[in-house]
Write an enzyme that holds these catalytic residues in place. Structure first.
Site, PDB file in Angstrom:
ATOM      1  N   THR A  13       0.910  -1.201  -0.120  1.00  0.00           N
ATOM      2  CA  THR A  13       0.313   0.287   0.058  1.00  0.00           C
ATOM      3  C   THR A  13       1.003   0.618  -0.248  1.00  0.00           C
ATOM      4  O   THR A  13      -0.082   2.191  -0.551  1.00  0.00           O
ATOM      5  CB  THR A  13      -0.993   0.474   1.299  1.00  0.00           C
ATOM      6  OG1 THR A  13      -1.756  -1.027   1.059  1.00  0.00           O
ATOM      7  CG2 THR A  13      -1.485   1.668   0.941  1.00  0.00           C
ATOM      8  N   SER A  53       1.074  -7.254  -1.033  1.00  0.00           N
ATOM      9  CA  SER A  53       1.611  -8.361  -0.097  1.00  0.00           C
ATOM     10  C   SER A  53       0.859  -9.232  -0.068  1.00  0.00           C
ATOM     11  O   SER A  53       1.447 -10.559   0.850  1.00  0.00           O
ATOM     12  CB  SER A  53       2.184  -7.682   1.312  1.00  0.00           C
ATOM     13  OG  SER A  53       0.757  -7.437   1.906  1.00  0.00           O
ATOM     14  N   THR A  84       0.735  -4.859   3.710  1.00  0.00           N
ATOM     15  CA  THR A  84       0.851  -4.610   5.377  1.00  0.00           C
ATOM     16  C   THR A  84      -0.046  -5.700   5.897  1.00  0.00           C
ATOM     17  O   THR A  84       0.029  -6.166   6.895  1.00  0.00           O
ATOM     18  CB  THR A  84       0.207  -3.461   5.967  1.00  0.00           C
ATOM     19  OG1 THR A  84      -1.739  -3.420   5.353  1.00  0.00           O
ATOM     20  CG2 THR A  84       0.124  -2.146   6.439  1.00  0.00           C
ATOM     21  N   ASP A  85      -0.550  -6.065   4.879  1.00  0.00           N
ATOM     22  CA  ASP A  85      -1.634  -7.665   4.608  1.00  0.00           C
ATOM     23  C   ASP A  85      -0.884  -8.799   5.115  1.00  0.00           C
ATOM     24  O   ASP A  85      -1.048  -9.651   6.166  1.00  0.00           O
ATOM     25  CB  ASP A  85      -2.232  -7.976   4.065  1.00  0.00           C
ATOM     26  CG  ASP A  85      -3.646  -7.091   3.488  1.00  0.00           C
ATOM     27  OD1 ASP A  85      -3.372  -6.092   4.774  1.00  0.00           O
ATOM     28  OD2 ASP A  85      -3.556  -6.580   2.317  1.00  0.00           O
TER      29      ASP A  85
END
Length: 322
Positions: A13, A53, A84-85
């Site tokens: 992101t 990710s 971030t995932d």
């Protein structure tokens, strides 16, 4: 003397820009740096990949680990920009693969694209470089002012800027006065090494009331060599005449499959000695996940199955403290 930091850009992101199909990672590491202004270090950039990710695979963790290993002695620290995932999985993987680090490896990202107004990306990246300059060896996640051990990170929120928690071991907080460490680690003095190699046939089975034990048998028959069972509370699995998991655990272990009991609770961990269902699962050969996150257990199990020669070695490796 100004510290030399290598930034490894991987997408996520933080690197996203709008497209017809929504946000996609396009921004290069160099372009991200241009938006940060002056930094307290000299930064070199290497573009490793530019992926959401959610699309990362275990081989991508190895690519990142090798990039750090190859440059370990040439830089004072490393910053990895990441989505971030699955960031917590990458952090756990690097924690496992980069042994006896003498440098800090900082992983960060953002909930909003760096180029978007009000993004948390600039703060997180600046904090990451600031923390890297501290020189504390190890793998860490830096997010919203928190410094988290790479083996203890857990994404808790999909939208809040304070997205990550440090599970069972708070480490440090970034304040206007500097990084406030609960534990300021030092190098153990051993030679740095890269331990690559991961067994891909690992999965996580999350139980709900009514999950049938036959599902565990199916996973074994499908060829999985390691299965993490996310049980209830302190690691309990059903032990009722209407659907006991204990015979299925025994069958799996007899076939050489490693069964690890974890908890669906985020904090405090597993204690298989507390209730009969845990005690009996351990007797069937299940391994306790202790207070480790599922992300760390997953990567550790992948590594154990790849490198260990016996079930006893795997068990010892899995139960070793983080």
């Amino acid at each position: 003397m100004m510290k030399r930091i290598l930034m490894l850009a991987t997408g996520g992101t933080i690197a996203c820009e709008p497209s017809e199909d929504g946000l996609v990672p396009r921004l290069s590491g160099g372009a991200m740096l241009e938006r940060l202004g002056e930094l307290p270090c000299e930064v070199s950039v290497r573009e490793l990949m530019n992926l959401d990710s959610s699309n990362l695979q275990p081989e991508d963790w190895e690519t990142m680990a090798r990039a750090v290993a190859e440059a370990h002695d040439d830089f004072d620290g490393f910053v990895i920009s990441h989505g971030t995932d699955t960031l917590a999985y990458t952090a756990a993987a690097l924690h496992q693969m980069l042994r006896h680090l003498a440098r800090p490896v900082i992983i960060t990202g953002s909930q909003l694209p760096l180029a978007m107004e009000g993004s948390d990306g600039p703060r997180n990246l600046r904090d990451a470089f600031f923390t890297a300059c501290e020189g504390v060896p190890g793998v860490y996640v830096v997010f919203h002012g928190d410094v988290i051990d790479g083996a203890r990170a857990k994404k808790m929120h999909t939208e809040r800027f304070a997205a990550y928690a440090s599970v069972n071991a708070p480490l440090a907080r970034i304040t206007p006065e500097g990084v406030q460490w609960r534990e300021r680690r030092t190098s153990d003095g051993k030679a740095f090494s890269l331990v690559a190699g991961l067994e891909r046939r690992v999965c996580v089975l999350k139980l709900i009331p009514g999950t049938r034990p036959e599902l565990l048998d199916m996973l074994v028959d499908a060829g999985y060599r390691g299965i993490i069972i996310e049980g209830f509370g302190a690691g309990g699995v059903p032990n009722d005449s209407r659907g006991s998991f204990l015979p299925a655990i025994r069958r799996a272990v007899e076939k050489g499959v490693v069964i690890v009991c974890a908890s669906q609770c985020v904090f405090d961990g597993v204690d298989l000695s507390r209730y009969p269902i845990g005690v009996l699962a351990a007797r069937m050969g299940a391994v306790s996940g202790g207070d480790k996150t599922v992300e760390t257990l997953t990567v550790r199990l992948m590594q154990a199955l790849y490198h260990c020669r016996s079930m006893e070695d795997v068990r010892a490796f899995m139960e070793r403290p983080v």
